[in-house]
Design a protein around this motif. Structure first.
Motif, short mmCIF file in Angstrom:
data_model
loop_
_atom_site.label_atom_id
_atom_site.label_comp_id
_atom_site.label_asym_id
_atom_site.label_seq_id
_atom_site.Cartn_x
_atom_site.Cartn_y
_atom_site.Cartn_z
N ILE A 1 -19.40 -71.08 -43.83
CA ILE A 1 -19.31 -71.46 -42.43
C ILE A 1 -18.05 -72.28 -42.15
O ILE A 1 -17.39 -72.10 -41.14
N ILE A 2 -17.69 -73.16 -43.07
CA ILE A 2 -16.47 -73.95 -42.88
C ILE A 2 -15.24 -73.06 -42.97
O ILE A 2 -14.32 -73.16 -42.16
N THR A 3 -15.21 -72.17 -43.94
CA THR A 3 -14.07 -71.28 -44.12
C THR A 3 -13.89 -70.38 -42.91
O THR A 3 -12.79 -70.26 -42.36
N ARG A 4 -14.98 -69.78 -42.45
CA ARG A 4 -14.87 -68.82 -41.35
C ARG A 4 -14.60 -69.51 -40.02
O ARG A 4 -13.75 -69.07 -39.27
N CYS A 5 -15.33 -70.58 -39.72
CA CYS A 5 -15.18 -71.22 -38.41
C CYS A 5 -14.00 -72.19 -38.35
O CYS A 5 -13.20 -72.14 -37.42
N ASP A 6 -13.91 -73.09 -39.33
CA ASP A 6 -12.87 -74.13 -39.27
C ASP A 6 -11.52 -73.65 -39.78
O ASP A 6 -10.48 -74.03 -39.22
N LEU A 7 -11.51 -72.85 -40.82
CA LEU A 7 -10.22 -72.44 -41.39
C LEU A 7 -9.70 -71.13 -40.81
O LEU A 7 -8.50 -70.97 -40.62
N HIS A 8 -10.60 -70.19 -40.54
CA HIS A 8 -10.15 -68.90 -40.00
C HIS A 8 -10.28 -68.81 -38.49
O HIS A 8 -9.87 -67.81 -37.89
N GLY A 9 -10.87 -69.81 -37.86
CA GLY A 9 -10.91 -69.88 -36.40
C GLY A 9 -11.94 -68.98 -35.73
O GLY A 9 -11.84 -68.75 -34.52
N ILE A 10 -12.91 -68.50 -36.45
CA ILE A 10 -13.97 -67.69 -35.84
C ILE A 10 -14.85 -68.63 -35.01
O ILE A 10 -15.20 -69.72 -35.47
N SER A 11 -15.20 -68.22 -33.81
CA SER A 11 -16.03 -69.07 -32.96
C SER A 11 -17.42 -69.21 -33.57
O SER A 11 -17.90 -68.32 -34.29
N GLN A 12 -18.06 -70.32 -33.26
CA GLN A 12 -19.41 -70.54 -33.77
C GLN A 12 -20.37 -69.50 -33.20
O GLN A 12 -21.29 -69.06 -33.88
N GLN A 13 -20.13 -69.07 -31.97
CA GLN A 13 -20.96 -68.03 -31.36
C GLN A 13 -20.84 -66.73 -32.15
O GLN A 13 -21.84 -66.09 -32.47
N SER A 14 -19.61 -66.34 -32.50
CA SER A 14 -19.40 -65.12 -33.27
C SER A 14 -20.04 -65.22 -34.65
O SER A 14 -20.64 -64.26 -35.14
N PHE A 15 -19.89 -66.39 -35.27
CA PHE A 15 -20.51 -66.59 -36.59
C PHE A 15 -22.03 -66.47 -36.48
O PHE A 15 -22.67 -65.84 -37.32
N ALA A 16 -22.60 -67.07 -35.44
CA ALA A 16 -24.05 -67.03 -35.24
C ALA A 16 -24.53 -65.59 -35.11
O ALA A 16 -25.50 -65.19 -35.75
N GLU A 17 -23.83 -64.81 -34.30
CA GLU A 17 -24.22 -63.41 -34.09
C GLU A 17 -24.11 -62.61 -35.39
O GLU A 17 -25.01 -61.84 -35.74
N ALA A 18 -23.00 -62.80 -36.11
CA ALA A 18 -22.78 -62.05 -37.35
C ALA A 18 -23.79 -62.43 -38.44
O ALA A 18 -24.11 -61.63 -39.30
N SER A 19 -24.28 -63.66 -38.39
CA SER A 19 -25.20 -64.16 -39.42
C SER A 19 -26.66 -64.12 -38.98
O SER A 19 -27.53 -64.64 -39.69
N ASN A 20 -26.92 -63.55 -37.80
CA ASN A 20 -28.28 -63.51 -37.24
C ASN A 20 -28.90 -64.90 -37.13
O ASN A 20 -30.05 -65.13 -37.51
N LEU A 21 -28.09 -65.84 -36.65
CA LEU A 21 -28.56 -67.21 -36.43
C LEU A 21 -28.46 -67.53 -34.94
O LEU A 21 -27.67 -66.92 -34.22
N SER A 22 -29.21 -68.52 -34.51
CA SER A 22 -29.03 -69.00 -33.14
C SER A 22 -27.77 -69.88 -33.11
O SER A 22 -27.33 -70.39 -34.16
N LEU A 23 -27.22 -70.07 -31.92
CA LEU A 23 -26.05 -70.93 -31.80
C LEU A 23 -26.40 -72.37 -32.20
O LEU A 23 -25.61 -73.04 -32.86
N VAL A 24 -27.58 -72.81 -31.84
CA VAL A 24 -28.02 -74.17 -32.20
C VAL A 24 -28.09 -74.32 -33.72
O VAL A 24 -27.62 -75.31 -34.28
N ALA A 25 -28.64 -73.33 -34.40
CA ALA A 25 -28.73 -73.38 -35.86
C ALA A 25 -27.34 -73.39 -36.49
O ALA A 25 -27.09 -74.10 -37.46
N THR A 26 -26.44 -72.60 -35.92
CA THR A 26 -25.06 -72.54 -36.43
C THR A 26 -24.37 -73.89 -36.26
O THR A 26 -23.72 -74.38 -37.18
#
Length: 177
Positions: free
Chosen positions: A116-141
């Motif tokens: 999550i740190i690599t994808r969101c903080d280092l690669h700039g993927i939005s938390q919303q996109s990460f949540a969708e790709a990981s089948n998580l809610s935005l709150v959980a992400t």
């Protein structure tokens, strides 16, 4: 003046490295470093009243370098991020020095925290996109990334000797000697 000596001790090598990077001339960099120290000495006790002494030293060094370059009719190319950090309220970005330590610190995280740190903080993927790709809610992400960041902060403090200021920004980085 212990405040000058302490501030100088913490800043001298960084200022020299910056001057060397900008000028490409070790002798000129050393001369400008010494002149910076002399200007600080001339401030006497007033130097201790300067709120951000390190930024002041950088500003003096930068101005001395500009003066030398103007005298020699050479164009000074200073990247904008370097000039911006010389503002009286800011110090040079210490976080730049952490390039060697961050991969080691990330490796000590669990794979889910590292991801999550690599994808969101280092690669700039939005938390919303990460949540969708990981089948998580935005709150959980958001919760997961905050926990991962806290764990990374502890590792950086412990293993990389990183210290944070009142706003939780990196302020100090000590290398092992």
């Amino acid at each position: 003046m212990p405040c000058l000596l302490e501030s100088w001790h913490l800043s001298e090598s960084e200022i020299y490295a910056w001057l060397l990077k900008q000028s490409g001339d070790p002798e000129l960099s050393f001369d400008l470093l010494q002149e910076t120290f002399l200007k600080a000495l001339k401030q006497k006790k007033q130097f201790c009243d300067i709120q951000n002494q390190k930024a002041w030293l950088y500003k003096v060094a930068k101005n001395l370098l500009i003066d030398v370059k103007r005298k020699s009719q050479k164009e000074l190319v200073v990247p904008s991020f370097e000039v911006n950090h010389l503002d009286e309220q800011e110090e040079p970005p210490v976080v730049d020095s952490l390039a060697q330590c961050l991969p080691k610190a990330l490796a000590k995280l669990t794979s889910s925290d590292r991801e999550i740190i690599t994808r969101c903080d280092l690669h700039g993927i939005s938390q919303q996109s990460f949540a969708e790709a990981s089948n998580l809610s935005l709150v959980a992400t958001k919760s997961r990334i905050q926990r991962a960041r806290r764990k990374l902060k502890v590792i950086l403090q412990r293993d990389c000797y990183v210290r944070f200021d009142e706003q939780q920004r990196v302020c100090c980085f000590y290398r092992e000697t």
